[in-house]
Design a protein around this motif. Structure first.
Motif, PDB file in Angstrom:
ATOM      1  N   UNK A 111       0.856  -1.181   0.000  1.00 49.08           N
ATOM      2  CA  UNK A 111       0.000   0.000   0.000  1.00 49.08           C
ATOM      3  C   UNK A 111       0.894   1.234   0.000  1.00 49.08           C
ATOM      4  N   UNK A 112       0.343   2.322  -0.531  1.00 49.52           N
ATOM      5  CA  UNK A 112       1.154   3.512  -0.694  1.00 49.52           C
ATOM      6  C   UNK A 112       0.276   4.745  -0.564  1.00 49.52           C
ATOM      7  N   UNK A 113       0.798   5.769   0.075  1.00 53.69           N
ATOM      8  CA  UNK A 113       0.122   7.066   0.118  1.00 53.69           C
ATOM      9  C   UNK A 113       1.179   8.145  -0.036  1.00 53.69           C
ATOM     10  N   UNK A 114       1.312   8.626  -1.267  1.00 53.44           N
ATOM     11  CA  UNK A 114       2.290   9.689  -1.530  1.00 53.44           C
ATOM     12  C   UNK A 114       1.564  11.004  -1.815  1.00 53.44           C
ATOM     13  N   UNK A 115       0.379  11.161  -1.194  1.00 48.07           N
ATOM     14  CA  UNK A 115      -0.411  12.369  -1.471  1.00 48.07           C
ATOM     15  C   UNK A 115       0.279  13.640  -0.985  1.00 48.07           C
ATOM     16  N   UNK A 116       1.366  13.509  -0.211  1.00 47.03           N
ATOM     17  CA  UNK A 116       2.155  14.691   0.155  1.00 47.03           C
ATOM     18  C   UNK A 116       2.785  15.336  -1.085  1.00 47.03           C
ATOM     19  N   UNK A 117       2.974  14.521  -2.145  1.00 46.95           N
ATOM     20  CA  UNK A 117       3.434  15.047  -3.425  1.00 46.95           C
ATOM     21  C   UNK A 117       2.196  15.470  -4.215  1.00 46.95           C
ATOM     22  N   UNK A 118       1.912  16.782  -4.197  1.00 47.75           N
ATOM     23  CA  UNK A 118       0.642  17.286  -4.738  1.00 47.75           C
ATOM     24  C   UNK A 118       0.494  16.938  -6.219  1.00 47.75           C
ATOM     25  N   UNK A 119       1.593  17.030  -6.988  1.00 46.22           N
ATOM     26  CA  UNK A 119       1.494  16.873  -8.444  1.00 46.22           C
ATOM     27  C   UNK A 119       1.391  15.416  -8.877  1.00 46.22           C
ATOM     28  N   UNK A 120       2.194  14.540  -8.243  1.00 43.26           N
ATOM     29  CA  UNK A 120       2.297  13.156  -8.730  1.00 43.26           C
ATOM     30  C   UNK A 120       1.894  12.122  -7.694  1.00 43.26           C
ATOM     31  N   UNK A 121       1.354  12.574  -6.561  1.00 46.93           N
ATOM     32  CA  UNK A 121       1.079  11.643  -5.477  1.00 46.93           C
ATOM     33  C   UNK A 121      -0.089  10.717  -5.756  1.00 46.93           C
ATOM     34  N   UNK A 122      -0.076   9.537  -5.113  1.00 42.27           N
ATOM     35  CA  UNK A 122      -1.118   8.528  -5.317  1.00 42.27           C
ATOM     36  C   UNK A 122      -1.416   7.832  -3.995  1.00 42.27           C
ATOM     37  N   UNK A 123      -2.662   7.395  -3.845  1.00 40.83           N
ATOM     38  CA  UNK A 123      -3.041   6.538  -2.722  1.00 40.83           C
ATOM     39  C   UNK A 123      -3.587   5.253  -3.330  1.00 40.83           C
ATOM     40  N   UNK A 124      -2.877   4.151  -3.169  1.00 44.67           N
ATOM     41  CA  UNK A 124      -3.405   2.915  -3.745  1.00 44.67           C
ATOM     42  C   UNK A 124      -2.753   1.666  -3.171  1.00 44.67           C
ATOM     43  N   UNK A 125      -3.466   0.553  -3.390  1.00 42.75           N
ATOM     44  CA  UNK A 125      -2.970  -0.770  -3.020  1.00 42.75           C
ATOM     45  C   UNK A 125      -2.592  -1.503  -4.293  1.00 42.75           C
ATOM     46  N   UNK A 126      -1.475  -2.218  -4.259  1.00 40.38           N
ATOM     47  CA  UNK A 126      -1.022  -2.970  -5.425  1.00 40.38           C
ATOM     48  C   UNK A 126      -0.794  -4.420  -5.022  1.00 40.38           C
ATOM     49  N   UNK A 127      -1.388  -5.335  -5.783  1.00 40.31           N
ATOM     50  CA  UNK A 127      -1.226  -6.764  -5.558  1.00 40.31           C
ATOM     51  C   UNK A 127      -0.381  -7.319  -6.709  1.00 40.31           C
ATOM     52  N   UNK A 128       0.599  -8.148  -6.357  1.00 33.75           N
ATOM     53  CA  UNK A 128       1.519  -8.746  -7.333  1.00 33.75           C
ATOM     54  C   UNK A 128       2.127  -7.709  -8.285  1.00 33.75           C
ATOM     55  N   UNK A 129       2.648  -6.586  -7.770  1.00 41.80           N
ATOM     56  CA  UNK A 129       3.197  -5.565  -8.670  1.00 41.80           C
ATOM     57  C   UNK A 129       4.486  -6.048  -9.343  1.00 41.80           C
ATOM     58  N   UNK A 130       4.619  -5.672 -10.621  1.00 41.36           N
ATOM     59  CA  UNK A 130       5.827  -6.000 -11.387  1.00 41.36           C
ATOM     60  C   UNK A 130       6.283  -4.742 -12.103  1.00 41.36           C
ATOM     61  N   UNK A 131       7.552  -4.410 -11.980  1.00 42.20           N
ATOM     62  CA  UNK A 131       8.115  -3.281 -12.729  1.00 42.20           C
ATOM     63  C   UNK A 131       8.434  -3.787 -14.133  1.00 42.20           C
ATOM     64  N   UNK A 132       7.693  -3.285 -15.134  1.00 48.12           N
ATOM     65  CA  UNK A 132       7.889  -3.774 -16.499  1.00 48.12           C
ATOM     66  C   UNK A 132       8.835  -2.886 -17.293  1.00 48.12           C
ATOM     67  N   UNK A 133       9.053  -1.658 -16.823  1.00 51.27           N
ATOM     68  CA  UNK A 133      10.040  -0.804 -17.487  1.00 51.27           C
ATOM     69  C   UNK A 133      10.491   0.262 -16.499  1.00 51.27           C
ATOM     70  N   UNK A 134      11.748   0.692 -16.660  1.00 54.13           N
ATOM     71  CA  UNK A 134      12.255   1.771 -15.801  1.00 54.13           C
ATOM     72  C   UNK A 134      13.157   2.686 -16.601  1.00 54.13           C
ATOM     73  N   UNK A 135      13.141   3.975 -16.275  1.00 51.76           N
ATOM     74  CA  UNK A 135      13.969   4.933 -16.996  1.00 51.76           C
ATOM     75  C   UNK A 135      15.433   4.726 -16.648  1.00 51.76           C
ATOM     76  N   UNK A 136      16.281   5.099 -17.616  1.00 53.61           N
ATOM     77  CA  UNK A 136      17.724   5.012 -17.344  1.00 53.61           C
ATOM     78  C   UNK A 136      18.165   6.156 -16.447  1.00 53.61           C
ATOM     79  N   UNK A 137      17.484   7.295 -16.554  1.00 51.74           N
ATOM     80  CA  UNK A 137      17.914   8.401 -15.700  1.00 51.74           C
ATOM     81  C   UNK A 137      17.386   8.202 -14.274  1.00 51.74           C
TER      82      UNK A 137
END
Ligand code: NI
Length: 167
Positions: A60-86
């Motif tokens: 679970x995650x609550x990044x609503x402190x980040x006004x522009x990009x924040x999210x509140x959500x639960x993730x089940x079986x999350x997989x990172x399918x791509x990531x930036x090089x920077x």
């Protein structure tokens, strides 16, 4: 809903690889409810099931402190399918490494596939603080902690401080 105690290093349950959730039933949904309640109570911005001693791939995650990009959500079986090089550097803390923090370098943007609370497949593009938080929490599902990225010297200082305060 119930508060669950958060495990602290060197508890070895924090080092185990969590198993995928096979069926999203009431028990998984009440686990998510407990995790949100525990995370908010502890004033964390993320929590992974292994941190409360449950070896399942749920965060679970609550990044609503980040006004522009924040999210509140639960993730089940999350997989990172791509990531930036920077990369980006954020000062990270962890409820399982209490009262400590350190700078960690991670990808600036990631794409994550996961199942939501209702079992629906979702794809999320996350950036900035939310991307760092997600990478940190997904690491927990693989038994990895942010201190693993630090130099042995810095890591040992943090481990010793936690041992002194919590033994
Ligand atoms: Ni953590």
């Amino acid at each position: 809903m119930a508060l669950r105690p958060v495990l602290v290093i060197p508890d070895q349950r924090l080092r185990q690889v969590a198993k995928p959730v096979k069926t999203i039933d009431n028990s998984v949904q009440s686990l998510i409810d407990d995790m949100f309640e525990t995370m908010h109570h502890e004033e964390g911005c993320g929590l992974a099931a292994p941190q409360i001693g449950v070896g399942l791939r749920v965060i679970v995650m609550d990044t609503s402190q980040d006004i522009e990009n924040g999210l509140v959500l639960a993730l089940i079986n999350p997989v990172i399918v791509d990531k930036s090089k920077d990369n980006q550097v954020f000062k990270e803390g962890c409820l399982s490494v209490p009262d400590q923090s350190a700078q960690v370098k991670r990808s600036r943007e990631i794409i994550v596939e996961y199942l939501d609370r209702e079992g629906k497949k979702q794809t999320l593009v996350a950036s900035d603080f939310t991307a760092t938080c997600l990478q940190h929490e997904i690491d927990h599902l693989n038994g990895k902690l942010y201190i693993d990225y630090l130099s042995p010297l810095k890591r040992n200082i943090i481990i010793n401080r936690v041992n002194q305060n919590y033994s």
